[in-house]
Structures are given as structure tokens and as C-alpha cells.
Design a protein around this motif. Structure first.
Motif, short mmCIF file in Angstrom:
data_model
loop_
_atom_site.label_atom_id
_atom_site.label_comp_id
_atom_site.label_asym_id
_atom_site.label_seq_id
_atom_site.Cartn_x
_atom_site.Cartn_y
_atom_site.Cartn_z
N SER A 6 -47.04 -47.41 1.40
CA SER A 6 -45.85 -48.24 1.58
C SER A 6 -46.13 -49.35 2.58
N SER A 7 -45.31 -50.38 2.55
CA SER A 7 -45.47 -51.52 3.45
C SER A 7 -44.82 -51.24 4.80
N ASP A 8 -45.47 -51.68 5.88
CA ASP A 8 -44.86 -51.55 7.20
C ASP A 8 -43.58 -52.38 7.29
N LEU A 9 -43.50 -53.42 6.47
CA LEU A 9 -42.30 -54.24 6.43
C LEU A 9 -41.11 -53.44 5.90
N ALA A 10 -41.38 -52.53 4.95
CA ALA A 10 -40.31 -51.69 4.40
C ALA A 10 -39.77 -50.74 5.47
N VAL A 11 -40.66 -50.21 6.32
CA VAL A 11 -40.22 -49.33 7.41
C VAL A 11 -39.38 -50.12 8.41
N LEU A 12 -39.84 -51.32 8.75
CA LEU A 12 -39.08 -52.15 9.67
C LEU A 12 -37.71 -52.50 9.11
N LYS A 13 -37.65 -52.74 7.81
CA LYS A 13 -36.37 -53.08 7.18
C LYS A 13 -35.39 -51.92 7.29
N ARG A 14 -35.88 -50.70 7.07
CA ARG A 14 -35.02 -49.52 7.20
C ARG A 14 -34.56 -49.34 8.64
N ALA A 15 -35.47 -49.55 9.60
CA ALA A 15 -35.12 -49.40 11.00
C ALA A 15 -34.12 -50.47 11.44
N ALA A 16 -34.25 -51.67 10.90
CA ALA A 16 -33.31 -52.75 11.23
C ALA A 16 -31.92 -52.45 10.66
N ARG A 17 -31.89 -51.95 9.42
CA ARG A 17 -30.59 -51.59 8.82
C ARG A 17 -29.94 -50.46 9.60
N ALA A 18 -30.77 -49.51 10.05
CA ALA A 18 -30.23 -48.39 10.82
C ALA A 18 -29.62 -48.87 12.13
N MET A 19 -30.29 -49.83 12.79
CA MET A 19 -29.73 -50.34 14.05
C MET A 19 -28.45 -51.13 13.78
N ASP A 20 -28.43 -51.93 12.74
CA ASP A 20 -27.20 -52.66 12.40
C ASP A 20 -26.03 -51.70 12.21
N LYS A 21 -26.30 -50.60 11.51
CA LYS A 21 -25.25 -49.63 11.23
C LYS A 21 -24.79 -48.92 12.51
N ARG A 22 -25.76 -48.50 13.34
CA ARG A 22 -25.42 -47.80 14.58
C ARG A 22 -24.69 -48.72 15.55
N LEU A 23 -25.14 -49.97 15.63
CA LEU A 23 -24.50 -50.91 16.54
C LEU A 23 -23.06 -51.21 16.10
N ALA A 24 -22.86 -51.39 14.80
CA ALA A 24 -21.51 -51.64 14.29
C ALA A 24 -20.59 -50.46 14.57
N ALA A 25 -21.13 -49.24 14.40
CA ALA A 25 -20.32 -48.04 14.65
C ALA A 25 -19.96 -47.94 16.13
N ALA A 26 -20.91 -48.25 17.01
CA ALA A 26 -20.64 -48.19 18.45
C ALA A 26 -19.62 -49.26 18.85
N TRP A 27 -19.79 -50.47 18.34
CA TRP A 27 -18.88 -51.57 18.68
C TRP A 27 -17.46 -51.26 18.24
N ALA A 28 -17.32 -50.57 17.14
CA ALA A 28 -15.99 -50.19 16.66
C ALA A 28 -15.31 -49.19 17.60
N GLN A 29 -16.11 -48.52 18.43
CA GLN A 29 -15.56 -47.52 19.36
C GLN A 29 -15.47 -48.04 20.80
N ARG A 30 -15.63 -49.34 20.98
CA ARG A 30 -15.65 -49.91 22.33
C ARG A 30 -14.30 -49.73 23.03
N GLN A 31 -14.35 -49.65 24.34
CA GLN A 31 -13.12 -49.59 25.12
C GLN A 31 -12.40 -50.94 25.06
N PRO A 32 -11.09 -50.93 25.00
CA PRO A 32 -10.33 -52.19 24.83
C PRO A 32 -10.57 -53.19 25.95
N ASP A 33 -10.86 -52.72 27.16
CA ASP A 33 -11.01 -53.64 28.30
C ASP A 33 -12.47 -53.97 28.61
N THR A 34 -13.35 -53.76 27.67
CA THR A 34 -14.76 -54.03 27.93
C THR A 34 -14.98 -55.53 28.22
#
Length: 337
Positions: free
Chosen positions: A173-201
Motif C-alpha cells: 500500500s502507499s504511505d500516502l493512503a495511510v496519511l490520508k486515513r490519519a488525516a480523515r481520522a483527525m478531521d473527525k476527532r477534531l470536529a467531534a471535540a469542537w462540537a463538545q466545546r464549553q460555551p465560554d471558550t
């Protein structure tokens, strides 16, 4: 004539029984493998669109000591010849013709894995991918900007944009494919965390949350302290106080950092020197894990504005509300006074 005919039928029947028995024995008998030096398995590559006869030939050529014609006959008689999937496979000792076909039909490819560790920089990520077993180095020699373009993120700084985790991949497999999966995973995790942010952040965007999370990741080796450290930095951002965090200074020094952070380094201005510049640095400084992402958007409620490492190897910190208390803690835990 009838007796001769009956005898012939009997012989044919016995022969058929013997042939059937031999076929059953062969189907359940481990295949003989001719493995390369230092290995106990035979690697098998099946290209997309390969017919059953080609698969049988590939198996025989790979180092399986059995006639390709016999394998092809088995594939055809099983009724599953058209169900064989392309991919990279490992034939291990004890594999029978029956198990081999099942593996090929199920597409049970030989998977390898690479682990990206929390707190790693993009440079460390690339080094890990280069060391990964049987991963095609399609990004070798490419500058970070070109890699991000290939990932569909032109103009985005690569630091911190990949989620630390263990990723499995098929051999070749291509190392680019692994990076793409890791990037998508971070996008997903970051979006989930941001949705749970405290209102006064005081954080204004998911990117700012990612930057703060990366600092939290580098500032502690004790998971339980992450929310408290997040609380300290959020308190400082609210009142416009300098973050004054060493990991950002070290990151800004790049290859100039020799393992020792000196006073002059803290006074030398760079975009990442949070002793000389207010607010967050321009980009993340490492890959944060899920706990650090949550600590950035859901910090502990605290009045602390300072913390210092306990210096006992635990990775823990002592938290203070005032500068006087902090200085006493520095003398106690760092200077042994």
C-alpha cells in the motif's frame, strides 16, 4: 460379456472412490511450501482481473509445491472460482487447499501496521512511514506542501493534522493512503471535540483548539493532568497573559535545539516563542490524541495560572494560582531548595 462389463463397472466405481478419497485427502492436507531464507511464509500477489487459472499459476509460482492444474480444478469444482479477490496474501505453514481458497474468496489479505504516537511531529511521522514494513514510499522526496496537496489540503500546514493511532494496511500500500486515513481520522476527532466545546471558550475555531491540544499533549506525561493544564492555558488566553510554554519555543527552534533550553532561547523571538508573542502559535506543534483534544475544549475549572513539573518521573505537575506560589514550587520541585 455381462461379467466383463460388470467387472469394468466395478473397477470404474472403485477407481472413482479412490479418486474421490484422494481428492478429499488432498483438500485437507497442508500444502508443501518452499519459503525464502529467513521466512516461514509464502507471499502471494493476486492482481485485479486475474482468472482462476492465473490465480492457480500464481500460487504455484509463489512457492507452493502443488500442480497449478490441480489447484485450478479445485477452484472450478468448488463453484467459487469467480469469487476470488485480488490482494496481497501470506500462505502460512498448515494451510490446506480448502483453507487457501477460503482465504482468497474472503479476501483475507496479509496486513501490516504502523503506529503513529501521540506527541509526534510530522517529521517523526514521515520517519515512521519510511521504516514501515512493505509500505510503498510514494511521499519520499516530496516537500510537506506537495504532500498536503496530494491529500486534498493545499496550503494547510501538516503539523498536528494526523490522528495518532495504529493503522493497518495491505502489503504494498502507499504511505500516502495511510496519511490520508490519519488525516480523515483527525478531521473527525477534531470536529467531534469542537462540537463538545464549553460555551465560554476563548478559542475561536477548531484550528485553535487543535493548536492548544498539541501544546497540552507536549506539556504533560500524566493523562490526569491534561484538563488542568488546559485550564491554565485557557485562563491565560482569557486575560491576555503570555502562554510561556517551553514546547512551542523548542518547536520554533527546529534543528537548532540541542536538548537544552537556555535563557537566550526564551528571549529569541520566533513565531512559536510564546514568551515573546501573545496568544497561540501559528500552527500545532505535534499530534494531539483524543484526551488532549478534549482537554483543550473542556478544560478543568481552575484559578491556576501556573504549573511546574514535579520532577519525580511521574510526568505530573504542581499547579499554582499566584506567581509567588509558583516560584516556591519551582524552588521546591526544580531546584530542590
Amino acid at each position: 460379456m455381462r461379467r466383463v462389463f460388470a467387472s469394468l463397472l466395478g473397477l470404474i466405481f472403485v477407481g472413482a472412490l479412490l479418486l474421490f478419497g484422494a481428492a478429499l485427502w488432498w483438500l485437507h492436507e497442508p500444502l508443501s511450501l518452499q519459503t525464502p531464507p529467513g521466512s516461514t511464509v509464502v507471499d502471494l500477489e493476486i492482481e485485479p482481473g486475474t482468472p482462476a487459472s492465473g490465480v492457480a499459476d500464481a500460487v504455484a509460482r509463489s512457492g507452493v509445491n502443488t500442480p497449478a492444474l490441480l489447484l485450478h480444478a479445485w477452484f472450478r469444482l468448488s463453484g467459487q472460482a469467480r469469487m476470488i479477490k485480488a490482494g496481497s496474501y501470506e500462505i502460512t505453514p498448515g494451510t490446506t487447499p480448502r483453507k487457501l481458497l477460503s482465504m482468497l474468496v474472503r479476501g483475507e489479505e496479509a496486513l501490516k501496521s504502523v503506529t503513529l504516537v501521540e506527541g509526534w511531529t510530522f517529521t517523526q511521522v514521515r520517519a515512521a512511514l519510511q521504516r514501515a514494513e512493505q509500505l510503498t514510499p510514494d511521499t519520499a522526496g516530496l516537500p510537506p506542501t506537495a504532500i498536503m496537496e496530494k491529500l486534498g489540503k493545499p496550503g494547510v500546514h501538516p503539523e498536528g493534522r494526523f490522528f495518532p493511532d495504529t493503522y493497518t494496511y495491505a502489503k504494498g500500500s502507499s504511505d500516502l493512503a495511510v496519511l490520508k486515513r490519519a488525516a480523515r481520522a483527525m478531521d473527525k476527532r477534531l470536529a467531534a471535540a469542537w462540537a463538545q466545546r464549553q460555551p465560554d471558550t476563548p478559542l475561536k475555531s477548531p484550528d485553535e483548539a487543535l493548536i492548544l491540544a498539541s501544546i497540552i499533549e507536549k506539556e504533560t506525561g500524566k493523562p490526569a493532568d491534561r484538563p488542568q493544564i488546559g485550564g491554565v492555558f485557557v485562563n491565560r488566553l482569557r486575560i491576555g497573559m503570555l502562554l510561556q510554554t517551553d514546547p512551542t519555543v523548542i518547536y520554533g527552534m527546529g534543528e537548532r535545539f540541542d536538548g537544552n533550553l537556555r535563557r537566550r532561547d526564551l528571549q529569541t523571538d520566533t513565531p512559536y516563542n510564546t514568551y515573546t508573542r501573545g496568544g497561540l502559535p501559528p500552527t500545532p506543534i505535534a499530534m494531539p490524541g483524543r484526551a488532549s483534544l478534549l482537554a483543550a475544549v473542556q478544560p478543568a475549572t481552575t484559578k491556576a495560572l501556573y504549573f511546574v513539573s514535579l520532577g519525580d518521573g511521574s510526568g505530573g505537575s504542581y499547579f499554582s494560582e499566584t506567581l509567588d506560589e509558583h516560584n516556591r514550587a519551582v524552588n521546591k520541585y526544580q531546584r530542590n531548595q
